[in-house]
Design a protein around this motif. Sequence first.
Motif, PDB file in Angstrom:
ATOM      1  N   ASN A  50       0.834  -1.209   0.000  1.00 39.89           N
ATOM      2  CA  ASN A  50       0.000   0.000   0.000  1.00 39.89           C
ATOM      3  C   ASN A  50       0.869   1.259   0.000  1.00 39.89           C
ATOM      4  O   ASN A  50       0.532   2.270   0.626  1.00 39.89           O
ATOM      5  N   TYR A  52       1.865   4.088  -2.213  1.00 43.17           N
ATOM      6  CA  TYR A  52       1.399   4.701  -3.454  1.00 43.17           C
ATOM      7  C   TYR A  52       2.492   5.491  -4.169  1.00 43.17           C
ATOM      8  O   TYR A  52       2.239   6.096  -5.211  1.00 43.17           O
ATOM      9  N   CYS A  91       4.874  -4.098  -6.689  1.00 44.44           N
ATOM     10  CA  CYS A  91       4.075  -3.082  -6.006  1.00 44.44           C
ATOM     11  C   CYS A  91       2.777  -3.758  -5.580  1.00 44.44           C
ATOM     12  O   CYS A  91       2.030  -4.264  -6.425  1.00 44.44           O
ATOM     13  N   TYR A  93      -0.839  -3.928  -3.206  1.00 41.55           N
ATOM     14  CA  TYR A  93      -1.886  -3.121  -2.590  1.00 41.55           C
ATOM     15  C   TYR A  93      -2.990  -4.043  -2.074  1.00 41.55           C
ATOM     16  O   TYR A  93      -3.252  -5.097  -2.649  1.00 41.55           O
ATOM     17  N   LYS A 125      -7.920   3.308  -8.655  1.00 39.16           N
ATOM     18  CA  LYS A 125      -6.996   4.123  -7.849  1.00 39.16           C
ATOM     19  C   LYS A 125      -5.565   3.613  -7.992  1.00 39.16           C
ATOM     20  O   LYS A 125      -4.617   4.411  -8.163  1.00 39.16           O
ATOM     21  N   VAL A 126      -5.387   2.297  -7.929  1.00 40.45           N
ATOM     22  CA  VAL A 126      -4.052   1.707  -8.043  1.00 40.45           C
ATOM     23  C   VAL A 126      -3.469   1.957  -9.424  1.00 40.45           C
ATOM     24  O   VAL A 126      -2.290   2.323  -9.560  1.00 40.45           O
ATOM     25  N   SER A 129      -2.367   5.521  -9.748  1.00 44.45           N
ATOM     26  CA  SER A 129      -1.170   5.800  -8.963  1.00 44.45           C
ATOM     27  C   SER A 129       0.088   5.254  -9.617  1.00 44.45           C
ATOM     28  O   SER A 129       1.128   5.919  -9.649  1.00 44.45           O
ATOM     29  N   THR A 130       0.001   4.043 -10.142  1.00 48.55           N
ATOM     30  CA  THR A 130       1.190   3.378 -10.682  1.00 48.55           C
ATOM     31  C   THR A 130       1.435   3.702 -12.151  1.00 48.55           C
ATOM     32  O   THR A 130       2.547   3.506 -12.650  1.00 48.55           O
TER      33      THR A 130
END
Length: 297
Positions: A50, A52, A91, A93, A125-126, A129-130
């Motif tokens: 988590n 970000y 990464c 989440y 959202k993920v 962000s990535t």
Amino acid sequence: MLPWTRAPRTPRARRTLAALLLAVAALAAPTATAAAAAPTAATATSHGWNDYSCKPSAAHPRPVVLVHGTFGNSVDNWLVLAPYLVNRGYCVYSLDYGQLPGVPLFNGLGPVDKSAGQLSTFVDKVLASTGAPKADIVGHSQGGMMPNYYLKFLGGAPKVNAMIGLAPDNHGTTLLGLTKLLPYFPGAEYLLNAGTPGLADQVAGSPFVTKLNSLPDTVPGVHYTVIATKYDEVVTPYRTQFLDGPDVHNVLLQDLCPVDLSEHVAIGTIDRVAYHEVANALDPAHATPTTCASVVG
């Protein structure tokens, strides 16, 4: 007081009902005992995931979204798997979903279709962000089944590369046949639907399961892996966890490691043989054989 119209009259009937409700309450869940052992885990900051600020690498270009099971949460369910994947360069989440008002820590109890909507928002959202075009999803129990609704009915398929389920109740569960007793106990089914719709939705033959399986098991473009254990006491029969489709890899844990005794909770929360197979599914180009020795990897 449970809201039946008439209580069972015999001690045997009362014991049977108690067993039924306890079994249903165990659906897709890390045990309450395990959660109680770490009462602050769900409120603690997860270490290594988590994050970000994380940007996927060329070696692992997609973020991994972890989806907990019923009664689980974004931390407790993943105290072993999340660091396992972070240490391999992903990464990672995890989200909380299916919360009920006034019920802390224990999530995944709300209507499953609404939980899939929460997953949709979280994946967006993920990805934002990535900067990645797609994510990989790893889910335990309800968390391995619920994303299929997202893929089939909420437009999630173009955003997901791989769907990996650990002991998912893809076709519902009979709970060793105990759910067949529901009609004999007036009020029990009402209790499940009114109080914990996320449990009722997972019973084989429920309206939710019927809708979920009204379409083919898989959606084109998504790579599916199902990892099951023959000792599963919650999602039964265990073979109903498996999917049918052209891009599906169904795995029985004991075919990889015959002495692995993991049941429903352990396969999702601590089993490194299963986790090695998850790593293979996330990066099939660099997969290595999964055996009993994989616990050291």
